[in-house]
Design a protein around this motif. Structure first.
Motif, PDB file in Angstrom:
ATOM      1  N   LEU A   1      49.357 -25.759  21.653  1.00  0.00           N
ATOM      2  CA  LEU A   1      49.097 -27.171  21.368  1.00  0.00           C
ATOM      3  C   LEU A   1      49.853 -28.091  22.314  1.00  0.00           C
ATOM      4  CD1 LEU A   1      48.979 -27.347  17.464  1.00  0.00           C
ATOM      5  CD2 LEU A   1      47.071 -27.435  19.082  1.00  0.00           C
ATOM      6  N   SER A   2      51.060 -27.702  22.704  1.00  0.00           N
ATOM      7  CA  SER A   2      51.827 -28.571  23.608  1.00  0.00           C
ATOM      8  C   SER A   2      51.112 -28.717  24.947  1.00  0.00           C
ATOM      9  CB  SER A   2      53.251 -28.049  23.796  1.00  0.00           C
ATOM     10  OG  SER A   2      53.272 -26.879  24.590  1.00  0.00           O
ATOM     11  N   ILE A   3      50.504 -27.646  25.430  1.00  0.00           N
ATOM     12  CA  ILE A   3      49.742 -27.721  26.691  1.00  0.00           C
ATOM     13  C   ILE A   3      48.491 -28.564  26.489  1.00  0.00           C
ATOM     14  CG2 ILE A   3      48.389 -26.416  28.374  1.00  0.00           C
ATOM     15  CD1 ILE A   3      50.405 -24.102  27.941  1.00  0.00           C
ATOM     16  N   ARG A   4      47.761 -28.303  25.425  1.00  0.00           N
ATOM     17  CA  ARG A   4      46.534 -29.064  25.171  1.00  0.00           C
ATOM     18  C   ARG A   4      46.809 -30.552  25.053  1.00  0.00           C
ATOM     19  NH1 ARG A   4      43.634 -25.828  20.404  1.00  0.00           N
ATOM     20  NH2 ARG A   4      43.019 -27.957  19.918  1.00  0.00           N
ATOM     21  N   PHE A   5      47.852 -30.918  24.328  1.00  0.00           N
ATOM     22  CA  PHE A   5      48.152 -32.338  24.169  1.00  0.00           C
ATOM     23  C   PHE A   5      48.662 -32.950  25.467  1.00  0.00           C
ATOM     24  CE2 PHE A   5      47.172 -31.654  19.878  1.00  0.00           C
ATOM     25  CZ  PHE A   5      47.045 -32.894  19.258  1.00  0.00           C
ATOM     26  N   ALA A   6      49.446 -32.203  26.244  1.00  0.00           N
ATOM     27  CA  ALA A   6      49.921 -32.720  27.531  1.00  0.00           C
ATOM     28  C   ALA A   6      48.749 -33.009  28.460  1.00  0.00           C
ATOM     29  CB  ALA A   6      50.890 -31.729  28.183  1.00  0.00           C
ATOM     30  N   VAL A   7      47.779 -32.099  28.502  1.00  0.00           N
ATOM     31  CA  VAL A   7      46.651 -32.262  29.419  1.00  0.00           C
ATOM     32  C   VAL A   7      45.607 -33.206  28.858  1.00  0.00           C
ATOM     33  CG1 VAL A   7      44.746 -31.058  30.570  1.00  0.00           C
ATOM     34  CG2 VAL A   7      47.029 -30.020  30.519  1.00  0.00           C
ATOM     35  N   PHE A   8      45.093 -32.904  27.683  1.00  0.00           N
ATOM     36  CA  PHE A   8      43.958 -33.663  27.173  1.00  0.00           C
ATOM     37  C   PHE A   8      44.349 -35.042  26.627  1.00  0.00           C
ATOM     38  CE2 PHE A   8      42.336 -29.191  26.537  1.00  0.00           C
ATOM     39  CZ  PHE A   8      41.530 -29.213  27.653  1.00  0.00           C
ATOM     40  N   VAL A   9      45.416 -35.120  25.866  1.00  0.00           N
ATOM     41  CA  VAL A   9      45.802 -36.394  25.246  1.00  0.00           C
ATOM     42  C   VAL A   9      46.595 -37.250  26.225  1.00  0.00           C
ATOM     43  CG1 VAL A   9      47.074 -37.463  23.347  1.00  0.00           C
ATOM     44  CG2 VAL A   9      45.707 -35.397  22.927  1.00  0.00           C
ATOM     45  N   ASP A  10      47.677 -36.697  26.772  1.00  0.00           N
ATOM     46  CA  ASP A  10      48.548 -37.502  27.632  1.00  0.00           C
ATOM     47  C   ASP A  10      47.908 -37.825  28.983  1.00  0.00           C
ATOM     48  OD1 ASP A  10      50.382 -37.297  25.560  1.00  0.00           O
ATOM     49  OD2 ASP A  10      51.581 -35.749  26.536  1.00  0.00           O
TER      50      ASP A  10
END
Length: 165
Positions: free
Chosen positions: A16-25
């Motif tokens: 999730l940390s990778i997904r949020f860093a890439v997709f959200v941030d």
């Protein structure tokens, strides 16, 4: 580098940390949309690529047939066949792009799709790809099909690959 299936909460937190860093941030995807009910479906396989020092580099997930109801015919999100396995949420942190981490994640998920959902030594895998990532998927043997569409304000196309032994 090693790719492994997510088997505990710490590994899922890495994913999730990778997904949020890439997709959200980076891409401004709505955080409410990034985490969905398919994340918790017991048939969903998540994986993470880790550097030799344990740093999480890249992530992806494999959805079982008949679980992805937000993409495909009858939706506003492409023409993928819901009866087929879908790969999604593939992302690599900035420092890992171009290192092979994304390719390693894709190969891991393709092998899992073949093992879990293949018949007669092959399986068709589909995915919804951001247009800016289409070259990456094409290099892995994916073929785009159907019309483009917006998903979270980002242009996407569907693509498929027949994976075999």
């Amino acid at each position: 580098m090693r790719v492994q299936a997510v088997t505990n909460e710490a590994e899922f937190a890495d994913a999730l940390s990778i997904r949020f860093a890439v997709f959200v941030d980076e891409q401004a995807v709505d955080p409410e949309s990034e985490r969905d009910n398919l994340d918790d479906d017991p048939r969903t396989l998540h994986c993470v690529a880790y550097a030799d020092d344990g740093t999480p580099l890249a992530v992806g997930r494999l959805l079982a047939p008949h679980t992805d109801t937000s993409h495909g015919a009858g939706t506003s999100h492409g023409n993928m066949d819901p009866a087929l396995p879908h790969i999604g949420r593939v992302a690599a942190i900035k420092q890992a792009r171009g290192t092979g981490a994304g390719r390693a994640v894709m190969e891991f998920l393709e092998e899992a799709a073949l093992e879990r959902h293949g018949a007669s030594g092959e399986v068709r895998v589909e995915l919804s790809a951001q247009d800016q990532a289409m070259d990456f998927y094409a290099r892995l043997g994916y073929t785009a099909f159907g019309d483009g569409y917006l998903d979270e304000g980002i242009m996407h196309h569907d693509a498929y690959k027949v994976v075999s032994f």
